[in-house]
Design a protein around this motif. Structure first.
Motif, PDB file in Angstrom:
ATOM      1  N   GLU A 110     -13.383 -14.228 -42.186  1.00  0.00           N
ATOM      2  CA  GLU A 110     -12.487 -14.657 -41.274  1.00  0.00           C
ATOM      3  C   GLU A 110     -13.145 -12.942 -39.971  1.00  0.00           C
ATOM      4  N   ILE A 111     -13.794 -13.862 -39.154  1.00  0.00           N
ATOM      5  CA  ILE A 111     -14.423 -12.346 -38.135  1.00  0.00           C
ATOM      6  C   ILE A 111     -13.203 -12.462 -36.628  1.00  0.00           C
ATOM      7  N   ILE A 112     -12.627 -10.880 -36.558  1.00  0.00           N
ATOM      8  CA  ILE A 112     -11.829 -11.299 -35.614  1.00  0.00           C
ATOM      9  C   ILE A 112     -12.477  -9.693 -34.525  1.00  0.00           C
ATOM     10  N   ILE A 113     -13.054 -10.313 -34.048  1.00  0.00           N
ATOM     11  CA  ILE A 113     -13.382  -9.581 -32.929  1.00  0.00           C
ATOM     12  C   ILE A 113     -12.412  -9.278 -31.798  1.00  0.00           C
ATOM     13  N   VAL A 114     -11.854  -7.858 -31.633  1.00  0.00           N
ATOM     14  CA  VAL A 114     -11.544  -7.562 -30.738  1.00  0.00           C
ATOM     15  C   VAL A 114     -12.087  -6.501 -29.177  1.00  0.00           C
ATOM     16  N   ASP A 115     -11.569  -7.179 -28.525  1.00  0.00           N
ATOM     17  CA  ASP A 115     -12.803  -7.387 -27.283  1.00  0.00           C
ATOM     18  C   ASP A 115     -11.507  -5.812 -26.693  1.00  0.00           C
ATOM     19  N   ASP A 116     -12.775  -5.403 -26.543  1.00  0.00           N
ATOM     20  CA  ASP A 116     -10.886  -3.725 -26.104  1.00  0.00           C
ATOM     21  C   ASP A 116     -11.370  -3.285 -24.389  1.00  0.00           C
ATOM     22  N   GLY A 117     -10.998  -4.293 -23.614  1.00  0.00           N
ATOM     23  CA  GLY A 117     -10.752  -3.861 -22.558  1.00  0.00           C
ATOM     24  C   GLY A 117     -12.248  -3.876 -21.708  1.00  0.00           C
ATOM     25  N   SER A 118     -13.339  -4.287 -22.427  1.00  0.00           N
ATOM     26  CA  SER A 118     -14.645  -4.013 -21.625  1.00  0.00           C
ATOM     27  C   SER A 118     -14.337  -4.372 -20.059  1.00  0.00           C
TER      28      SER A 118
ATOM     29  N   LYS B 198     -17.692  -3.565 -17.583  1.00  0.00           N
ATOM     30  CA  LYS B 198     -18.920  -3.197 -17.578  1.00  0.00           C
ATOM     31  C   LYS B 198     -20.589  -4.554 -17.982  1.00  0.00           C
ATOM     32  N   ASP B 199     -19.913  -5.069 -18.558  1.00  0.00           N
ATOM     33  CA  ASP B 199     -21.013  -6.226 -19.325  1.00  0.00           C
ATOM     34  C   ASP B 199     -19.798  -7.509 -19.369  1.00  0.00           C
ATOM     35  N   ASP B 200     -20.640  -8.589 -20.177  1.00  0.00           N
ATOM     36  CA  ASP B 200     -20.019  -9.786 -20.354  1.00  0.00           C
ATOM     37  C   ASP B 200     -19.465  -9.886 -22.315  1.00  0.00           C
ATOM     38  N   THR B 201     -18.807  -8.658 -23.116  1.00  0.00           N
ATOM     39  CA  THR B 201     -18.986  -8.626 -23.698  1.00  0.00           C
ATOM     40  C   THR B 201     -16.972  -9.533 -23.919  1.00  0.00           C
ATOM     41  N   PRO B 202     -16.390  -9.706 -23.132  1.00  0.00           N
ATOM     42  CA  PRO B 202     -15.394 -10.891 -22.783  1.00  0.00           C
ATOM     43  C   PRO B 202     -15.438 -11.991 -22.997  1.00  0.00           C
ATOM     44  N   ALA B 203     -16.436 -12.058 -22.751  1.00  0.00           N
ATOM     45  CA  ALA B 203     -17.161 -13.786 -22.737  1.00  0.00           C
ATOM     46  C   ALA B 203     -18.119 -14.109 -23.891  1.00  0.00           C
ATOM     47  N   LYS B 204     -18.593 -13.300 -24.097  1.00  0.00           N
ATOM     48  CA  LYS B 204     -19.474 -13.452 -25.268  1.00  0.00           C
ATOM     49  C   LYS B 204     -18.575 -13.722 -26.680  1.00  0.00           C
ATOM     50  N   ALA B 205     -17.175 -12.682 -26.923  1.00  0.00           N
ATOM     51  CA  ALA B 205     -16.484 -12.917 -27.653  1.00  0.00           C
ATOM     52  C   ALA B 205     -15.728 -14.244 -28.185  1.00  0.00           C
ATOM     53  N   ASP B 206     -15.533 -14.578 -26.333  1.00  0.00           N
ATOM     54  CA  ASP B 206     -15.083 -16.397 -26.465  1.00  0.00           C
ATOM     55  C   ASP B 206     -15.832 -17.519 -26.694  1.00  0.00           C
ATOM     56  N   GLN B 207     -16.853 -17.157 -26.515  1.00  0.00           N
ATOM     57  CA  GLN B 207     -17.975 -18.537 -27.310  1.00  0.00           C
ATOM     58  C   GLN B 207     -18.453 -17.918 -28.173  1.00  0.00           C
ATOM     59  N   TRP B 208     -18.758 -16.819 -28.767  1.00  0.00           N
ATOM     60  CA  TRP B 208     -18.422 -16.792 -30.552  1.00  0.00           C
ATOM     61  C   TRP B 208     -17.269 -17.183 -30.693  1.00  0.00           C
ATOM     62  N   ALA B 209     -15.951 -17.005 -30.307  1.00  0.00           N
ATOM     63  CA  ALA B 209     -14.687 -18.241 -30.663  1.00  0.00           C
ATOM     64  C   ALA B 209     -14.831 -19.332 -31.090  1.00  0.00           C
ATOM     65  N   ALA B 210     -15.481 -20.490 -29.703  1.00  0.00           N
ATOM     66  CA  ALA B 210     -15.565 -21.138 -28.902  1.00  0.00           C
ATOM     67  C   ALA B 210     -16.543 -22.315 -30.196  1.00  0.00           C
ATOM     68  N   ASP B 211     -17.434 -21.530 -30.720  1.00  0.00           N
ATOM     69  CA  ASP B 211     -18.625 -22.046 -31.713  1.00  0.00           C
ATOM     70  C   ASP B 211     -18.599 -21.820 -33.385  1.00  0.00           C
ATOM     71  N   TYR B 212     -17.443 -20.636 -33.031  1.00  0.00           N
ATOM     72  CA  TYR B 212     -16.698 -21.045 -35.084  1.00  0.00           C
ATOM     73  C   TYR B 212     -15.099 -21.058 -34.699  1.00  0.00           C
ATOM     74  N   PRO B 213     -14.667 -22.119 -34.269  1.00  0.00           N
ATOM     75  CA  PRO B 213     -13.464 -22.225 -34.360  1.00  0.00           C
ATOM     76  C   PRO B 213     -12.413 -21.862 -35.759  1.00  0.00           C
TER      77      PRO B 213
ATOM     78  N   ARG C 281     -11.354 -15.688 -34.097  1.00  0.00           N
ATOM     79  CA  ARG C 281     -11.129 -15.421 -33.787  1.00  0.00           C
ATOM     80  C   ARG C 281     -11.212 -14.170 -32.784  1.00  0.00           C
ATOM     81  N   ALA C 282     -11.429 -13.806 -30.920  1.00  0.00           N
ATOM     82  CA  ALA C 282     -11.657 -13.558 -29.910  1.00  0.00           C
ATOM     83  C   ALA C 282     -10.234 -12.861 -29.533  1.00  0.00           C
ATOM     84  N   ILE C 283      -9.860 -11.143 -29.397  1.00  0.00           N
ATOM     85  CA  ILE C 283      -8.326 -10.883 -28.699  1.00  0.00           C
ATOM     86  C   ILE C 283      -9.103 -10.062 -28.066  1.00  0.00           C
TER      87      ILE C 283
END
Length: 342
Positions: A35-43, A45-60, A64-66
């Motif tokens: 299990e990989i939990i990507i915790v986006d800590d209020g990013s 300045k860049d597309d970290t939130p979108a990248k986290a969501d894309q990773w979660a969509a590709d490997y559901p 998980r992206a939080i």
């Protein structure tokens, strides 16, 4: 239940988070027990939130992206732990990565513990300082400290060398051990990894060590928290973390003599680091803070004060006069070159 939860705190990490995530996915197989939990800590300045969501969509079934308001590294780790479903819990910083072959061996051992009634509490592996811009690396291993090929307890360990402290990079706690310890890392604070690796130790009864170089710790960014100039600016946070460690564990009450000795040594190292940075520049504020910190240890943990103060690290760092200050700082810079820690 998953076998291992990997928590990846991400804060404006778009430039390098992919390498970190891919290094874990390299060991994903048909068991799908990671299990990989990507915790986006209020990013922002860049597309970290979108990248986290894309990773979660590709490997559901794996990722998980939080997303959370910015709370700092410690709060991101807290969030990962609160949401973890794995038997074991591993923090991997988003600019670091894991070696595939070494990670596979760690996973293989963790899988043997899923069905046993009393799983190993702590799995340890080596880590590597990767000074990418210098093209150098330094491996920290524990072959002289821990038995290999079997589960063991604190009474089976041997002496740690000065460069062999257990860091967040080298440990993988059983998730329930962390929860039983009640650990909660402070928000908006750097250097919380020291609390993470220190506070749960008295709750650990069994350990397994693998002599494999799993964690690759990237060093080299100018904004990195272990950069010396940044460490000086954040010396107040080093002091805060050390006070939390003093408050969290009564080392004198730890049952195992060998674990007690190790934890006193670790606390001595933390006090040494605080002393170095509070003596780096001669100001009244630094002197007042240094005296306050040592007084806090003396009053809060009187049984621990003298052993920590008498530790060889602190004997040198606390020599009075300007000459003593220079000797202490010189020793620190020698240690930097030997151990490659920043």
């Amino acid at each position: 239940m998953k076998t291992i939860t990997f928590a990846i705190p991400c804060y404006n990490s778009a430039e390098y988070m992919d390498k970190c995530i891919e290094s874990i996915l390299a060991c994903r197989d048909e068991q799908d027990d990671l299990e990989i939990i990507i915790v986006d800590d209020g990013s922002f300045k860049d597309d970290t939130p979108a990248k986290a969501d894309q990773w979660a969509a590709d490997y559901p079934t794996t990722i998980r992206a939080i997303h959370q308001e910015n709370g700092g590294h410690g709060q991101a780790v807290n969030t990962g732990l609160a949401n973890a479903t794995g038997l074991y819990f591993k923090v991997v910083d988003s600019d670091d990565w894991l070696d595939k072959d070494a990670l596979q061996q760690v996973i293989n051992y963790a899988r043997t513990q899923v069905e046993v009634s009393d799983p190993t509490d702590l799995i340890i592996a080596n880590y590597v300082y990767e000074k990418v811009y210098e093209g150098t690396s330094t491996t920290i291993r524990y072959t002289n400290v821990f038995p290999q090929g079997r589960e063991f307890g604190w009474d089976d360990i041997k002496r740690f060398n000065p460069s062999q402290y257990l860091l967040m990079h080298s440990v993988m706690y059983r998730t329930q051990v962390l929860r039983d310890s009640g650990i909660k890392l402070p928000a908006h604070t750097f250097y919380v990894d020291n609390i993470f690796v220190y506070v749960p130790l008295p709750y650990v009864g069994t350990i397994y060590y693998l002599d494999v170089d799993m964690y690759r710790y990237f060093i080299g960014r100018e904004d990195q928290s272990v950069n010396e100039s940044i460490m000086y600016k954040r010396r107040d946070q080093q002091v805060l973390i050390t006070r939390v460690m003093i408050d969290s564990v009564d080392v004198d009450a730890v049952e195992s003599k060998k674990l007690r000795k190790y934890m006193l040594s670790y606390l001595s190292m933390m006090m040494c680091i605080c002393t170095v940075f509070l003596r780096m520049k001669r100001t009244k504020e630094n002197t007042r803070e240094l005296n306050s910190l040592w007084g806090y240890l003396r009053d809060a943990r009187p049984d621990m004060y003298l052993p920590v103060r008498a530790n060889i690290l602190n004997l040198g760092m606390n020599l009075p006069t300007e000459l003593g200050r220079r000797i202490g700082l010189g020793g620190y810079h020698v240690a930097q070159k030997i151990f490659k820690f920043n």
